[in-house]
Design a protein around this motif. Structure first.
Motif, PDB file in Angstrom:
ATOM      1  N   THR A   7       0.854  -1.185   0.000  1.00 28.20           N
ATOM      2  CA  THR A   7       0.000   0.000   0.000  1.00 28.20           C
ATOM      3  C   THR A   7       0.891   1.237   0.000  1.00 28.20           C
ATOM      4  O   THR A   7       1.874   1.306   0.736  1.00 28.20           O
ATOM      5  CB  THR A   7      -0.923   0.035   1.232  1.00 28.20           C
ATOM      6  OG1 THR A   7      -0.123   0.007   2.425  1.00 28.20           O
ATOM      7  CG2 THR A   7      -1.865  -1.153   1.242  1.00 28.20           C
ATOM      8  N   ASP A   8       0.546   2.209  -0.830  1.00 23.63           N
ATOM      9  CA  ASP A   8       1.363   3.415  -0.946  1.00 23.63           C
ATOM     10  C   ASP A   8       1.452   4.185   0.366  1.00 23.63           C
ATOM     11  O   ASP A   8       2.469   4.813   0.662  1.00 23.63           O
ATOM     12  CB  ASP A   8       0.789   4.331  -2.033  1.00 23.63           C
ATOM     13  CG  ASP A   8       0.946   3.743  -3.425  1.00 23.63           C
ATOM     14  OD1 ASP A   8       1.886   2.953  -3.622  1.00 23.63           O
ATOM     15  OD2 ASP A   8       0.126   4.061  -4.304  1.00 23.63           O
ATOM     16  N   LEU A   9       0.390   4.146   1.152  1.00 25.81           N
ATOM     17  CA  LEU A   9       0.355   4.915   2.397  1.00 25.81           C
ATOM     18  C   LEU A   9       0.682   4.070   3.623  1.00 25.81           C
ATOM     19  O   LEU A   9       0.656   4.569   4.745  1.00 25.81           O
ATOM     20  CB  LEU A   9      -1.028   5.559   2.581  1.00 25.81           C
ATOM     21  CG  LEU A   9      -1.465   6.528   1.474  1.00 25.81           C
ATOM     22  CD1 LEU A   9      -2.848   7.076   1.759  1.00 25.81           C
ATOM     23  CD2 LEU A   9      -0.463   7.667   1.323  1.00 25.81           C
TER      24      LEU A   9
END
Length: 211
Positions: A144-146
């Motif tokens: 996940t990017d975050l």
């Protein structure tokens, strides 16, 4: 009911270096990117868990990326990565907390190790790619990017995968030989699959000193 409370202090330093290689003899030009990063982390268990205590851990990374640029002469693009990792410090989960998912997302066997080492070839005007070498499955199939904004490892390699593979599979902090094929129609939609070594530690008992 037992519970635990943690105190966190994290510092991180990243140094990027870039260099370009001009095209010669009708070959496509390329670009090098060298990144040096070190993250230091302090955790204190002040109540609950196994016992009270404080740990200091650190993770250093050196990553060298190379990628060719698109060419009008019809040359196919490729990219490669070679990286190394330094892990040091005590595990807050193993020594003070006793949780299963680990409170720290840089927790690993103290070592200096070769990390990712792979070559990726692009074809069909970038719609398809084939990557092979020493790979991380979690970086491409459960990322996940975050997720990096959070401190613990809950947003990393899912438990339903790690608990059903030998030694958690090819994920942080041990890569595995493998190959990954990907078809990407847009930036939002793609189809990919991979085949990896079934035991990334090369040790059924999970001894991190083996690999």
């Amino acid at each position: 009911m037992k519970y635990f409370l943690l105190f966190f202090l994290i510092t991180s330093l990243t140094i990027p270096v870039e260099a370009a290689i001009l095209s010669k003899n009708n070959m496509p030009s390329g670009e090098f990117n060298l990144t040096l990063n070190y993250t230091s982390e302090t955790m204190a268990n002040v109540t609950g868990g196994l016992k009270r205590g404080t740990t200091i851990g650190g993770m250093g990374n050196i990553v060298l990326d190379y990628a060719t640029q698109e060419s009008n002469e019809g040359h196919s693009r490729f990219s490669l990565r070679a990286s190394g990792m330094l892990l040091q410090g005590e595990s807050p989960s193993g020594k003070y907390i006793g949780d299963y998912l680990t409170a720290s997302n840089i927790d690993g066997y103290d070592s200096i190790r070769l990390y990712e080492l792979w070559l990726q070839h692009f074809f069909w005007n970038g719609w398809g790619s084939l990557k092979f070498g020493s790979l991380l499955a979690d970086a491409e199939f459960a990322f996940t990017d975050l997720g990096g904004l959070f401190i613990n490892s809950a947003f990393g390699w899912p438990t339903f995968i790690s608990a059903n593979t030998v030694n958690t599979g090819p994920a942080f902090f041990v890569t595995a030989p493998g190959i990954r094929f990907r078809l990407e129609s847009t930036k939002s939609w793609y189809l990919q699959g991979g085949i990896y070594d079934g035991d990334s530690f090369d040790n059924s008992a999970g001894d991190g000193a083996t690999n």
